[in-house]
Design a protein around this motif. Structure first.
Motif, mmCIF file in Angstrom:
data_model
loop_
_atom_site.group_PDB
_atom_site.id
_atom_site.type_symbol
_atom_site.label_atom_id
_atom_site.label_comp_id
_atom_site.label_asym_id
_atom_site.label_seq_id
_atom_site.Cartn_x
_atom_site.Cartn_y
_atom_site.Cartn_z
ATOM 1 N N PRO A 154 -38.200 35.837 0.684
ATOM 2 C CA PRO A 154 -38.744 34.585 1.213
ATOM 3 C C PRO A 154 -37.776 33.438 0.964
ATOM 4 N N PRO A 156 -37.692 28.907 1.488
ATOM 5 C CA PRO A 156 -38.364 27.703 1.996
ATOM 6 C C PRO A 156 -37.649 27.152 3.223
ATOM 7 N N ARG A 247 -43.190 34.099 7.486
ATOM 8 C CA ARG A 247 -44.069 34.409 6.355
ATOM 9 C C ARG A 247 -45.501 34.284 6.871
ATOM 10 N N TRP A 297 -42.146 28.180 5.477
ATOM 11 C CA TRP A 297 -41.337 29.236 4.838
ATOM 12 C C TRP A 297 -40.763 30.153 5.920
#
Length: 314
Positions: A154, A156, A247, A297
């Protein structure tokens, strides 16, 4: 040594397809799966043998696949069978061992705490090699081979307005997900452009443009262009969202509501949320703020992923 790759469509096929580069068998392999828009799109350019479809815990479908497997394996072309399930694995492994073929069963990533019903049955087939994607429940019989999610991280991203949304509730005919669909109808911004793939789910107030099934290529394109993806907690849907760099808001079906045969999707949602690859939420608790959080994300690929750890050289 020609390898036969066996999987039912949906998440099982998506897993095996994503694992293929790590298995070391892609130069000489053939696929056996059900005929569907997903399999035709995903396996375009591969040699594919279509076998009769079998639903979850479908003994009649499993028997049809057993008869098909006998025909496929009788020619002596294959030396190894690899499967991620579901019941079609058992249908192929039984005649495969009688022909002296190596059988390798990779348990689905949805099974975070122990084997599925298919996994428990396959474990009784002599000389079958068994693999888990979680080291926590590996033991003397089940070997940890690696995870399908090892290649994703992941990251941001800058916040952005939620104007394009993809909702996919899976395409199983037996199990709807009306709790989630009703919740989304209530919370999705009215100005948003939404692609609704609802499968067998029906509610009194269906959203405009809802479709039972969206072609695989169209779905992939829509996911890449979406600000946020909302999906049931299936492994195939998670992989599709990650490949699109999203995400997802990831919502598990619950057995007590008749949404699946057990609560393995709850385990899957918990595991991927822990990794930060999804935003796990319960169907009755999804909010517009969750959509905005997920949109802030992205999911990236790591680039280099270690080969799958076979019990013996593949």
């Amino acid at each position: 040594m020609t390898t036969l790759l066996v999987a039912s469509t949906g998440g099982h096929l998506a897993e095996l397809h994503d694992l293929l580069p790590r298995l070391g068998v892609q130069d000489d392999c053939v696929w056996a799966t059900f005929d569907s828009p997903q399999s035709r799109s995903l396996l375009d350019g591969h040699e594919v043998i279509h076998v009769p479809p079998a639903a979850t815990r479908d003994p009649v479908g499993a028997l049809r696949d057993l008869l098909a497997a006998r025909r496929v394996l009788c020619g002596g072309r294959f030396r190894r069978v690899v499967s991620t399930g579901a019941s079609v694995a058992m249908s192929f492994f039984l005649p495969a061992v009688r022909h002296g073929l190596d059988c390798h069963y990779i348990e689905s990533a949805t099974r975070t705490e122990g084997p599925s019903l298919t996994g428990r049955l396959v474990a009784r087939v002599p000389r079958t090699r068994l693999y888990t994607q979680y080291p926590g429940w590996a033991d003397g019989r089940w070997r940890y081979g690696g995870s399908i999610f090892d290649g994703y991280l992941p990251a941001p991203a800058a916040p952005r307005p939620v104007s394009r949304i993809v909702v996919t509730l899976g395409t199983q005919s037996r199990f709807g997900f009306p709790r989630l669909l009703q919740r989304l109808v209530d919370v999705v911004p009215p100005e948003a452009e939404v692609l609704w793939q609802v499968g067998s789910t029906r509610i009194p107030r269906m959203p405009a443009g809802a479709r039972r099934q969206v072609p695989h290529a169209e779905m992939q394109q829509a996911m890449r262009e979406a600000d946020v993806i909302v999906t049931h907690a299936g492994v195939g849907s998670a992989l599709a969202a990650m490949r699109a760099g999203r995400r997802a808001v990831y919502v598990p079906r619950r057995a007590r509501h008749g949404e699946h045969v057990d609560d393995h999707q709850v385990e899957m949602a918990r595991e991927l949320d822990r990794r930060g690859l999804v935003l796990a939420r319960e169907a009755d608790a999804v909010t517009a703020d969750d959509l905005a959080r997920a949109a802030s994300w992205t999911v990236t690929t790591t680039g280099t992923v270690p080969p799958f750890r076979w019990a013996e050289p593949a």
